[in-house]
Write a protein that holds these residues in place. Structure first.
Motif, short mmCIF file in Angstrom:
data_model
loop_
_atom_site.label_atom_id
_atom_site.label_comp_id
_atom_site.label_asym_id
_atom_site.label_seq_id
_atom_site.Cartn_x
_atom_site.Cartn_y
_atom_site.Cartn_z
N ASN A 353 9.74 -4.00 -14.72
CA ASN A 353 8.94 -3.95 -13.50
C ASN A 353 7.92 -2.91 -13.93
O ASN A 353 6.76 -2.56 -12.95
CB ASN A 353 9.36 -3.68 -12.04
N VAL A 354 7.81 -2.36 -14.96
CA VAL A 354 6.67 -1.43 -15.31
C VAL A 354 5.35 -1.98 -15.15
O VAL A 354 4.45 -1.19 -14.35
CB VAL A 354 6.86 -0.79 -16.70
N LYS A 355 5.07 -3.06 -15.43
CA LYS A 355 3.55 -3.36 -15.26
C LYS A 355 3.15 -3.88 -13.79
O LYS A 355 2.19 -3.30 -13.40
CB LYS A 355 3.64 -4.90 -16.21
N ALA A 356 4.24 -4.33 -12.96
CA ALA A 356 4.11 -4.64 -11.75
C ALA A 356 3.54 -3.43 -10.91
O ALA A 356 2.75 -3.35 -10.01
CB ALA A 356 4.90 -5.45 -11.13
N GLU A 357 4.70 -2.24 -11.13
CA GLU A 357 4.47 -1.29 -10.38
C GLU A 357 3.23 -0.14 -10.77
O GLU A 357 2.67 0.31 -9.95
CB GLU A 357 5.80 -0.43 -10.38
N LEU A 358 3.03 -0.33 -12.20
CA LEU A 358 2.26 0.95 -12.33
C LEU A 358 0.87 0.55 -12.96
O LEU A 358 -0.36 1.18 -12.87
CB LEU A 358 2.61 1.73 -13.61
N ILE A 359 0.76 -0.74 -13.39
CA ILE A 359 -0.28 -1.34 -13.69
C ILE A 359 -1.01 -2.25 -12.51
O ILE A 359 -2.39 -2.11 -12.13
CB ILE A 359 -0.49 -2.22 -15.07
N ASP A 360 -0.50 -3.19 -12.10
CA ASP A 360 -0.80 -3.86 -11.15
C ASP A 360 -1.36 -2.88 -9.69
O ASP A 360 -2.33 -3.39 -9.07
CB ASP A 360 -0.11 -5.14 -10.98
N SER A 361 -0.77 -2.25 -9.67
CA SER A 361 -1.04 -1.07 -8.52
C SER A 361 -2.30 -0.10 -8.77
O SER A 361 -2.44 0.54 -8.27
CB SER A 361 0.33 -0.32 -8.40
N GLU A 362 -2.65 -0.36 -9.96
CA GLU A 362 -3.95 0.53 -10.52
C GLU A 362 -3.65 1.92 -10.85
O GLU A 362 -4.46 2.82 -10.50
CB GLU A 362 -4.90 0.14 -9.71
N TYR A 363 -2.07 2.43 -10.71
CA TYR A 363 -1.89 3.64 -10.99
C TYR A 363 -2.24 4.12 -12.42
O TYR A 363 -3.03 5.28 -12.59
CB TYR A 363 -0.37 3.82 -10.71
N TYR A 364 -2.08 3.17 -13.26
CA TYR A 364 -2.75 3.58 -14.73
C TYR A 364 -3.28 2.31 -15.28
O TYR A 364 -3.14 1.08 -14.62
CB TYR A 364 -1.35 3.78 -15.64
N GLU A 365 -4.04 2.43 -16.47
CA GLU A 365 -4.73 1.32 -16.87
C GLU A 365 -3.81 0.89 -18.26
O GLU A 365 -3.14 1.57 -18.91
CB GLU A 365 -6.01 1.68 -17.23
N ALA A 366 -3.74 -0.61 -18.51
CA ALA A 366 -3.04 -1.33 -19.31
C ALA A 366 -3.43 -0.60 -20.77
O ALA A 366 -2.61 -0.58 -21.62
CB ALA A 366 -3.00 -2.89 -19.33
N SER A 367 -4.61 -0.28 -20.91
CA SER A 367 -5.40 0.21 -22.15
C SER A 367 -4.80 1.82 -22.54
O SER A 367 -4.79 1.94 -23.75
CB SER A 367 -6.81 0.06 -21.99
N GLU A 368 -4.05 2.34 -21.71
CA GLU A 368 -3.66 3.53 -21.79
C GLU A 368 -2.04 3.47 -22.72
O GLU A 368 -1.59 4.38 -23.08
CB GLU A 368 -3.53 4.38 -20.66
N PHE A 369 -1.66 2.44 -22.86
CA PHE A 369 -0.32 2.13 -23.52
C PHE A 369 -0.38 1.06 -24.55
O PHE A 369 -1.42 0.20 -24.53
CB PHE A 369 0.69 1.49 -22.34
N THR A 370 0.62 1.06 -25.53
CA THR A 370 0.84 -0.02 -26.48
C THR A 370 1.94 -0.70 -26.35
O THR A 370 3.05 -0.17 -25.87
CB THR A 370 0.73 0.73 -28.13
N GLY A 371 1.91 -2.09 -26.55
CA GLY A 371 3.20 -2.69 -26.60
C GLY A 371 3.75 -3.26 -25.02
O GLY A 371 4.61 -3.93 -24.96
#
Ligand code: BGC
Length: 373
Positions: A353-371
């Motif tokens: 659920n990392v994407k749903a909780e942290l990216i979709d909630s705009e806590y972090y941006e996807a571009s800050e991570f790889t893979g």
């Protein structure tokens, strides 16, 4: 002769410079209207990303505030923390939001602020053994520990699984809450033989006791503390792995109290050839740990949405400044008084659920991570 005249002139210039500098200083700390601050914020250290995150979230939240604020860091020192509080008192603060470096040691600093009628809001960590704390904004820390432990219980397979326990600093009341929350979930699973404790004789001795006293918690924490320090965590993990036999390796489970310590401990376990797999917990959703989770080097983290805590703390401060009484949802015993508290829930994050909780909630941006998928 010429030389001594030059020296005299030079000395005179120095004196003038010193006088001007002193004048400037007394202006800055004299609480003149240009330097008045309404809300002082004191955070424990810049050395951990967790608290730099809080600073940023405060800045974001304060961008449009009518009230002026100042944020200072104590760099892991109670003396520096007291100096920070005094500097803010000199600037006329009405509200102090403070995360103590050391819970009981911070009492002196907040008592000095209370003596000047400042309202004290403990932020994330409780200040203990003093009545000079008005409010506490916090995450549900027992739930943090319980979630870490439940993750290990749900994901470990088999019986006799070696369990490595680590805790936070014993000067931090939260370290007790995290460990207590975890212990209540782990203890029945240690008692029934699912886990065997690898690195704490104190925990082993208490394996039939579900509800530990503060004293019993202290005994275990004293043995497995990381002091919230990644280096100390690394050294401890190395010592533990060196001192056990191969029966305490293979597929193992590790209770690590937060992300900073989890990454250090995980690196040590990953580099031991006799450890075939490890499950390891964390908390704070630090960026580096989110990358570790994506890369399967850390199993989970407990996400504490700092935006909510900042909103609660600033919301309380503004209520106080406006002459109202802030809303609270419960109380915490700090050893001296029941402190009125507002508590925020936490969220378990792993690869699923990392994407749903942290990216979709705009806590972090996807571009800050790889893979990230
Ligand atoms: C906080 C954690 C943090 C730890 C170390 C605790 O009081 O609740 O979020 O990781 O301190 O700074």
């Amino acid at each position: 002769m010429r030389k001594s005249l030059k020296s005299v002139l030079f000395l005179m210039m120095l004196v003038v410079f010193a006088l001007v500098a002193a004048g400037c200083n007394s202006d800055a700390s004299g609480g003149g209207s240009s330097s008045a601050v309404d809300v002082g914020i004191v955070l424990p250290t810049k050395d951990e990303p967790r608290w730099v995150q809080d600073e940023q979230r405060f800045k974001d939240a304060l961008a449009d505030s009518d009230y002026s604020t100042e944020i200072l860091f104590s760099q892991g020192s109670s003396a520096k923390e007291k100096e920070n509080v005094e500097a803010l008192l000199n600037k006329g603060i009405k509200v102090l939001i403070i995360t103590p470096h050391d819970g009981p040691a911070a009492a002196a600093a907040v008592e000095a602020a209370k003596a000047e009628d400042v309202t004290i809001i403990a932020y994330d960590r409780l200040i203990t053994d003093t009545d000079a704390v008005d409010y506490y904004v916090t995450f549900d820390s027992l739930a943090v520990g319980a979630a870490q432990a439940q993750y290990l219980v749900d994901n470990a397979e088999g019986t006799d699984i070696p369990l490595y326990l680590y805790a936070g600093a014993s000067s931090d009341n939260n370290a007790f809450l995290f460990f207590q929350g975890a212990w209540e979930v782990l203890q029945p699973k240690i008692a029934d033989g699912t886990f065997k404790v690898a690195n704490s004789s104190e925990a082993e001795a208490l394996k039939d006791t579900k509800e530990l006293s503060r004293e019993q918690l202290s005994q275990i924490i004293g043995q497995v503390t990381t002091n919230w320090d990644p280096n100390e965590s690394k050294n401890k993990a190395q010592t533990h792995l060196t001192s056990v036999g191969d029966d305490m390796k293979g597929d193992v489970a590790v209770l690590a109290p937060n992300d900073g310590t989890a990454r250090s401990i995980a690196d040590v376990f990953a580099s031991d050839g006799a450890v075939s797999s490890y499950l390891i917990t964390g908390q704070d959703a630090e960026k580096a740990s989110i990358q570790y989770i994506i890369d399967e080097k850390q199993s989970m983290t407990v996400f504490k949405d700092v935006r909510s805590l900042v909103t609660d703390a600033m919301g309380m401060a503004v209520e106080v400044l406006d002459g109202n009484t802030p809303e609270t949802t419960g109380t915490y015993d700090n050893g001296s008084v029941e402190v009125k508290a507002k508590q925020t829930p936490v969220i378990v994050v792993d690869q699923e659920n990392v994407k749903a909780e942290l990216i979709d909630s705009e806590y972090y941006e996807a571009s800050e991570f790889t893979g990230l998928e």
